[in-house]
Design a protein around this motif. Sequence first.
Motif, mmCIF file in Angstrom:
data_model
loop_
_atom_site.group_PDB
_atom_site.id
_atom_site.type_symbol
_atom_site.label_atom_id
_atom_site.label_comp_id
_atom_site.label_asym_id
_atom_site.label_seq_id
_atom_site.Cartn_x
_atom_site.Cartn_y
_atom_site.Cartn_z
ATOM 1 N N THR A 44 2.761 1.699 -3.550
ATOM 2 C CA THR A 44 2.680 3.030 -3.184
ATOM 3 C C THR A 44 2.362 3.078 -1.702
ATOM 4 O O THR A 44 2.380 3.408 -0.474
ATOM 5 C CB THR A 44 2.024 4.008 -3.902
ATOM 6 N N LEU A 45 0.599 2.369 -1.968
ATOM 7 C CA LEU A 45 -0.535 2.113 -0.599
ATOM 8 C C LEU A 45 -0.354 1.463 0.754
ATOM 9 O O LEU A 45 -0.059 2.159 1.476
ATOM 10 C CB LEU A 45 -1.983 2.548 -1.222
ATOM 11 N N ALA A 46 0.613 0.723 -0.005
ATOM 12 C CA ALA A 46 0.354 -0.574 1.262
ATOM 13 C C ALA A 46 2.066 -0.369 1.649
ATOM 14 O O ALA A 46 1.986 0.099 3.406
ATOM 15 C CB ALA A 46 1.389 -1.910 1.105
ATOM 16 N N VAL A 47 2.746 0.840 1.485
ATOM 17 C CA VAL A 47 3.929 0.882 1.904
ATOM 18 C C VAL A 47 3.534 2.125 2.686
ATOM 19 O O VAL A 47 4.033 2.413 3.843
ATOM 20 C CB VAL A 47 5.260 1.594 1.376
ATOM 21 N N HIS A 48 2.955 3.127 2.495
ATOM 22 C CA HIS A 48 2.635 4.027 3.174
ATOM 23 C C HIS A 48 2.060 3.497 4.368
ATOM 24 O O HIS A 48 2.097 4.217 5.271
ATOM 25 C CB HIS A 48 1.837 5.280 2.332
ATOM 26 N N PRO A 66 13.660 1.744 14.268
ATOM 27 C CA PRO A 66 15.299 0.885 13.612
ATOM 28 C C PRO A 66 15.305 1.684 12.415
ATOM 29 O O PRO A 66 14.176 2.186 11.624
ATOM 30 C CB PRO A 66 14.569 -0.612 13.730
ATOM 31 N N ASP A 67 16.668 2.268 12.339
ATOM 32 C CA ASP A 67 16.507 2.869 10.878
ATOM 33 C C ASP A 67 16.451 1.641 10.219
ATOM 34 O O ASP A 67 15.777 2.835 9.000
ATOM 35 C CB ASP A 67 18.107 3.071 11.289
ATOM 36 N N GLY A 68 16.598 0.445 10.173
ATOM 37 C CA GLY A 68 16.247 -0.257 8.917
ATOM 38 C C GLY A 68 15.088 -0.446 8.667
ATOM 39 O O GLY A 68 14.585 -0.644 7.461
ATOM 40 N N LEU A 69 13.817 -0.571 10.043
ATOM 41 C CA LEU A 69 12.472 -0.328 8.962
ATOM 42 C C LEU A 69 12.241 0.863 8.921
ATOM 43 O O LEU A 69 11.413 1.090 8.400
ATOM 44 C CB LEU A 69 11.526 -0.701 10.927
ATOM 45 N N ARG A 70 12.365 2.542 9.091
ATOM 46 C CA ARG A 70 12.951 3.211 8.924
ATOM 47 C C ARG A 70 12.588 3.924 7.578
ATOM 48 O O ARG A 70 11.624 4.089 6.059
ATOM 49 C CB ARG A 70 12.997 4.783 9.623
ATOM 50 N N SER A 71 13.499 3.461 7.064
ATOM 51 C CA SER A 71 13.911 3.248 5.444
ATOM 52 C C SER A 71 12.824 2.388 4.581
ATOM 53 O O SER A 71 13.369 2.689 3.549
ATOM 54 C CB SER A 71 15.961 2.437 4.860
ATOM 55 N N HIS A 76 12.032 7.590 5.185
ATOM 56 C CA HIS A 76 13.416 9.352 5.508
ATOM 57 C C HIS A 76 12.526 10.030 4.450
ATOM 58 O O HIS A 76 12.620 11.078 3.991
ATOM 59 C CB HIS A 76 13.940 8.473 4.629
ATOM 60 N N ARG A 77 11.626 9.711 3.196
ATOM 61 C CA ARG A 77 10.813 10.631 2.289
ATOM 62 C C ARG A 77 9.356 10.689 2.502
ATOM 63 O O ARG A 77 8.610 11.140 1.613
ATOM 64 C CB ARG A 77 11.008 9.483 0.935
ATOM 65 N N LEU A 86 2.021 10.893 -1.319
ATOM 66 C CA LEU A 86 3.062 10.810 -1.011
ATOM 67 C C LEU A 86 4.182 10.107 -1.282
ATOM 68 O O LEU A 86 4.019 9.814 -2.288
ATOM 69 C CB LEU A 86 2.355 9.145 -0.779
ATOM 70 N N ALA A 87 5.315 9.394 -1.059
ATOM 71 C CA ALA A 87 6.168 8.487 -1.362
ATOM 72 C C ALA A 87 5.688 7.125 -2.126
ATOM 73 O O ALA A 87 5.195 6.605 -1.185
ATOM 74 C CB ALA A 87 7.181 8.506 0.206
ATOM 75 N N ALA A 88 6.344 7.874 -3.317
ATOM 76 C CA ALA A 88 5.900 6.405 -4.197
ATOM 77 C C ALA A 88 7.046 5.441 -4.096
ATOM 78 O O ALA A 88 7.894 5.389 -3.565
ATOM 79 C CB ALA A 88 5.976 6.608 -5.561
ATOM 80 N N ALA A 89 6.491 3.918 -3.450
ATOM 81 C CA ALA A 89 6.898 2.989 -4.001
ATOM 82 C C ALA A 89 7.886 2.715 -4.573
ATOM 83 O O ALA A 89 8.108 3.225 -5.303
ATOM 84 C CB ALA A 89 5.574 1.926 -3.541
ATOM 85 N N ASP A 90 9.010 2.017 -3.864
ATOM 86 C CA ASP A 90 9.948 1.968 -4.434
ATOM 87 C C ASP A 90 9.853 0.432 -6.272
ATOM 88 O O ASP A 90 8.799 -0.199 -6.020
ATOM 89 C CB ASP A 90 11.311 1.194 -4.649
ATOM 90 N N PRO A 91 10.315 0.853 -6.970
ATOM 91 C CA PRO A 91 9.793 -0.074 -7.961
ATOM 92 C C PRO A 91 10.442 -1.678 -7.726
ATOM 93 O O PRO A 91 11.404 -2.451 -6.792
ATOM 94 C CB PRO A 91 10.894 0.169 -9.492
#
Length: 163
Positions: A44-48, A66-71, A76-77, A86-91
Motif C-alpha cells: 500500500t505504501l509503495a502504490v501510494h 494517461p488513464d492506464g497509469l492513473r489506474s 481513481h481511489r 490510503l487506497a489499499a494496494a490490490d491483493p
Amino acid sequence: MIPEAHACAEQLAFTLRAVKNAIRGLSPEQLAFVPPGLANSIATLAVHMAAVEVYVGEVMAGRRAPDGLRSAVLLHRYTPEPGQPLAAADPGETVDSLSEKLDRARAFLLGVLGGLTPDDLERSVTAAARPTRVSFFMGMLPFHMASHHGQIMIIKRFLQPVA
C-alpha cells in the motif's frame, strides 16, 4: 532541466533506489502484511508513493496522466486529503509489479519536471483544494518518499524472526 528540478530528481532517484532495495526479495504475503496497530502494508505504501508522484505531476503540469497509469497507481481511489486512509494496494502485488508502478510514475513525473521553467517555480497551482506553489513540491516529494521508506523499514522489522 532547471537546477531546482534536477536537484529534486536526483533526491528522488536516491529514495527510489532505497525503496526498491527495501522491498527486494519480499514475498507477496510479506508485501501485503499489515502489522498490528499500523494501518498500511508495504505494498500500500509503495502504490501510494507512486500515486502521489502521478498526482503531483498532474497538478504541476495542469494535465492528466494517461488513464492506464492513473489506474495502475489507484489514483481513481486516491484521496490526497491529510488524515484520510490510503487506497489499499490490490491483493497479489509483487516486488516486480510494485517496481513497475514506481518506475512508470517516476517517468511521468520526470517528464513534468523536465518541462518546468524558472517562472514555473513561483506559479501557484491548486492541490487538495489549496493554492500551492510549484516550488513547494520540489522539497515535498523527496521528503514524502523518504518518510514512507522509513515506514517500510519499520514494517520490515515485524517480518524478521524473533531471536
